[in-house]
Design a protein around this motif. Structure first.
Motif, short mmCIF file in Angstrom:
data_model
loop_
_atom_site.label_atom_id
_atom_site.label_comp_id
_atom_site.label_asym_id
_atom_site.label_seq_id
_atom_site.Cartn_x
_atom_site.Cartn_y
_atom_site.Cartn_z
N MET A 127 61.32 -1.75 -93.55
CA MET A 127 60.73 -1.74 -92.22
C MET A 127 61.46 -0.71 -91.36
O MET A 127 62.69 -0.64 -91.39
CB MET A 127 60.85 -3.13 -91.57
N PRO A 128 60.72 0.10 -90.63
CA PRO A 128 61.39 1.12 -89.82
C PRO A 128 62.22 0.50 -88.71
O PRO A 128 61.91 -0.59 -88.21
CB PRO A 128 60.22 1.93 -89.24
N GLU A 129 63.27 1.18 -88.34
CA GLU A 129 64.11 0.74 -87.22
C GLU A 129 63.36 0.97 -85.93
O GLU A 129 62.86 2.07 -85.66
CB GLU A 129 65.41 1.55 -87.21
N ILE A 130 63.24 -0.08 -85.12
CA ILE A 130 62.59 0.09 -83.82
C ILE A 130 63.48 -0.51 -82.74
O ILE A 130 64.35 -1.34 -83.01
CB ILE A 130 61.19 -0.56 -83.76
N LEU A 131 63.24 -0.07 -81.53
CA LEU A 131 63.95 -0.60 -80.37
C LEU A 131 63.09 -1.67 -79.71
O LEU A 131 61.86 -1.63 -79.80
CB LEU A 131 64.23 0.51 -79.35
N THR A 132 63.73 -2.61 -79.06
CA THR A 132 62.97 -3.55 -78.24
C THR A 132 62.49 -2.80 -77.00
O THR A 132 62.98 -1.71 -76.67
CB THR A 132 63.84 -4.73 -77.80
N MET A 133 61.53 -3.37 -76.33
CA MET A 133 61.03 -2.72 -75.11
C MET A 133 62.14 -2.61 -74.07
O MET A 133 62.21 -1.62 -73.33
CB MET A 133 59.83 -3.49 -74.56
N GLU A 134 62.99 -3.61 -74.03
CA GLU A 134 64.10 -3.58 -73.06
C GLU A 134 65.07 -2.45 -73.40
O GLU A 134 65.58 -1.77 -72.50
CB GLU A 134 64.82 -4.94 -73.09
N ILE A 244 69.50 12.57 -77.96
CA ILE A 244 69.10 11.17 -78.01
C ILE A 244 70.28 10.28 -78.41
O ILE A 244 70.40 9.14 -77.95
CB ILE A 244 67.89 10.98 -78.95
N LYS A 245 71.18 10.79 -79.25
CA LYS A 245 72.38 10.04 -79.61
C LYS A 245 73.25 9.81 -78.37
O LYS A 245 73.81 8.73 -78.17
CB LYS A 245 73.18 10.80 -80.67
N PHE A 246 73.36 10.84 -77.54
CA PHE A 246 74.18 10.74 -76.32
C PHE A 246 73.65 9.66 -75.39
O PHE A 246 74.41 8.81 -74.90
CB PHE A 246 74.19 12.10 -75.61
N TYR A 247 72.34 9.66 -75.16
CA TYR A 247 71.77 8.69 -74.23
C TYR A 247 71.74 7.28 -74.82
O TYR A 247 71.84 6.30 -74.08
CB TYR A 247 70.37 9.13 -73.78
N ALA A 248 71.59 7.17 -76.15
CA ALA A 248 71.64 5.84 -76.77
C ALA A 248 73.01 5.22 -76.59
O ALA A 248 73.14 4.03 -76.27
CB ALA A 248 71.29 5.96 -78.26
N LYS A 249 74.05 6.03 -76.78
CA LYS A 249 75.42 5.54 -76.59
C LYS A 249 75.65 5.16 -75.13
O LYS A 249 76.25 4.12 -74.82
CB LYS A 249 76.42 6.61 -77.02
N LYS A 250 75.15 5.99 -74.24
CA LYS A 250 75.28 5.72 -72.81
C LYS A 250 74.57 4.43 -72.41
O LYS A 250 75.01 3.70 -71.52
CB LYS A 250 74.70 6.91 -72.02
N ALA A 251 73.46 4.13 -73.11
CA ALA A 251 72.69 2.92 -72.81
C ALA A 251 73.27 1.68 -73.48
O ALA A 251 72.76 0.57 -73.28
CB ALA A 251 71.24 3.11 -73.25
N GLY A 252 74.31 1.86 -74.29
CA GLY A 252 74.92 0.73 -74.98
C GLY A 252 74.10 0.22 -76.15
O GLY A 252 74.22 -0.94 -76.54
N ILE A 253 73.27 1.09 -76.72
CA ILE A 253 72.45 0.71 -77.89
C ILE A 253 73.27 0.96 -79.14
O ILE A 253 73.69 2.08 -79.42
CB ILE A 253 71.14 1.53 -77.92
N ALA A 255 72.32 0.29 -82.34
CA ALA A 255 71.55 0.71 -83.52
C ALA A 255 71.69 2.22 -83.71
O ALA A 255 71.79 2.98 -82.74
CB ALA A 255 70.08 0.34 -83.34
N ASP A 256 71.70 2.65 -84.97
CA ASP A 256 71.83 4.07 -85.29
C ASP A 256 70.46 4.72 -85.17
O ASP A 256 69.74 4.91 -86.14
CB ASP A 256 72.39 4.26 -86.70
N ILE A 257 70.07 5.06 -83.95
CA ILE A 257 68.72 5.56 -83.72
C ILE A 257 68.64 7.07 -83.89
O ILE A 257 69.62 7.79 -83.76
CB ILE A 257 68.18 5.14 -82.34
N THR A 258 67.43 7.52 -84.18
CA THR A 258 67.12 8.94 -84.32
C THR A 258 65.89 9.21 -83.45
O THR A 258 65.26 8.27 -82.94
CB THR A 258 66.80 9.29 -85.78
N PRO A 259 65.49 10.48 -83.31
CA PRO A 259 64.24 10.74 -82.59
C PRO A 259 63.05 10.00 -83.17
O PRO A 259 62.14 9.60 -82.43
CB PRO A 259 64.09 12.26 -82.73
N HIS A 260 63.06 9.77 -84.50
CA HIS A 260 61.94 9.08 -85.13
C HIS A 260 61.90 7.61 -84.73
O HIS A 260 60.84 6.96 -84.83
CB HIS A 260 62.04 9.21 -86.65
N THR A 261 63.03 7.07 -84.27
CA THR A 261 63.06 5.67 -83.84
C THR A 261 62.11 5.45 -82.67
O THR A 261 61.44 4.42 -82.57
CB THR A 261 64.48 5.25 -83.45
#
Length: 314
Positions: A127-134, A244-253, A255-261
């Motif tokens: 299953m692909p990695e997805i983010l919650t809406m929050e 996107i890695k920078f902003y994910a870290k800044k958001a406290g996420i 998960a190892d997200i990528t643009p495809h996430t």
């Protein structure tokens, strides 16, 4: 044969002397480029896979494609297994070999197709990695400053989630591909084009970027590319990946997200909120609806999980 590739336009070329088998590979890549109109990434992928085959065969003293036997190809695939390559990687290599030998058969370069015996290993569909809406909201809210870079970042992130386009499609968008009054973008590839709508948040971010920032960021004032990097040149895949890695870290996420996430999240959230699969397929640009079906399966799994936890007799 050397690994380095000289990239001239879209078509890759080998450095150095070219052997018989290498020439067949070059002609196949030329066919993909000029006839099939494949993407740069597809051409490079086939080229890398087939370069490895050529090296393997040359080490066996095989210089002509027509001299490759079924056993030679089985031994090559076995060598990939010995290197503990993933099932997905081995399947891709087998697909490259099958496509290459089909080309050679059509061109009359071989009398039989030794790749017919190759069977791709079963790949467990993850299953692909997805983010919650929050989490998406937290991510998109991170680029909230007034600097040109943050205004650009906000526009890119909002548009990516609003449309579900691939990162390559995002960074190659042109100003003329964006219709702000009608709230849609036009995405084009070698085979087709598709129109994808976007909402108010993306429209606001794009309007701000295009109206007050883009022109000052572009090194080439005549360029029609929509998004520039901080040096004024077109944004790269790697550059956006870092962004996107920078902003994910800044958001406290975590998960190892990528643009495809964000693309996966776009599709999953649409299906979860009632969008029909055919519409999602069209927006994503999937040629086969079975590829889109995974997002429906994710939603069904989520519903079953909710039921089993909440129903008194679950």
């Amino acid at each position: 044969m050397p690994d380095n590739i000289d990239y001239c336009g879209k078509l890759p070329y080998f450095y150095g002397a070219v052997g018989f088998m290498e020439r067949d590979v070059q002609d196949y890549i030329s066919y993909l480029h000029n006839v099939k109109k494949t993407s740069t990434n597809t051409e490079l992928s086939y080229q890398r896979d087939l370069q490895k085959v050529v090296r393997f065969m040359n080490e066996r003293g095989i210089e002509h494609t027509a001299d490759i036997s079924e056993q030679d190809l089985k031994d090559y695939i076995a060598s990939l297994n010995e290197k503990n390559m993933s099932s997905a990687t081995i399947s891709r290599n087998i697909a490259s070999l099958k496509a290459f030998f089909q080309f050679c058969m059509t061109e009359g370069r071989v009398s039989g197709d030794p790749a017919l015996v190759l069977k791709a290993p079963k790949i467990e569909k993850k299953m692909p990695e997805i983010l919650t809406m929050e989490e998406v909201v937290r991510l998109l809210d991170q680029a909230n400053g007034d600097s040109p870079k943050e205004i650009r970042d906000k526009a890119m992130l909002e548009l990516l989630y609003a449309t579900g386009i691939r990162v390559t499609e995002l960074i190659t968008l042109k100003v003329t591909d964006v219709n702000l009054p009608m709230n849609f973008i036009m995405c084009r590839d070698a085979h087709k084009e598709r129109m994808i709508p976007f909402g108010g948040q993306a429209r606001n971010a794009l309007t701000r970027y295009m109206g007050s920032v883009r022109d000052s960021m572009m090194e080439d004032k005549d360029s029609d590319i929509l998004f520039a990097n901080c040096s004024g040149k077109p944004m790269s895949r790697q550059g956006f990946w870092k962004l996107i890695k920078f902003y994910a870290k800044k958001a406290g996420i975590t998960a190892d997200i990528t643009p495809h996430t964000l693309r996966h999240s776009f599709a999953a959230h649409l299906v979860e909120n009632g969008a029909d699969l055919r519409s999602v397929q069209e927006m994503l640009g999937h040629s086969d609806i079975s590829t889109t079906q995974i997002y429906a399966n994710m939603n069904h799994n989520r519903i079953r999980d909710v039921y089993s936890k909440a129903h008194p007799r679950g």
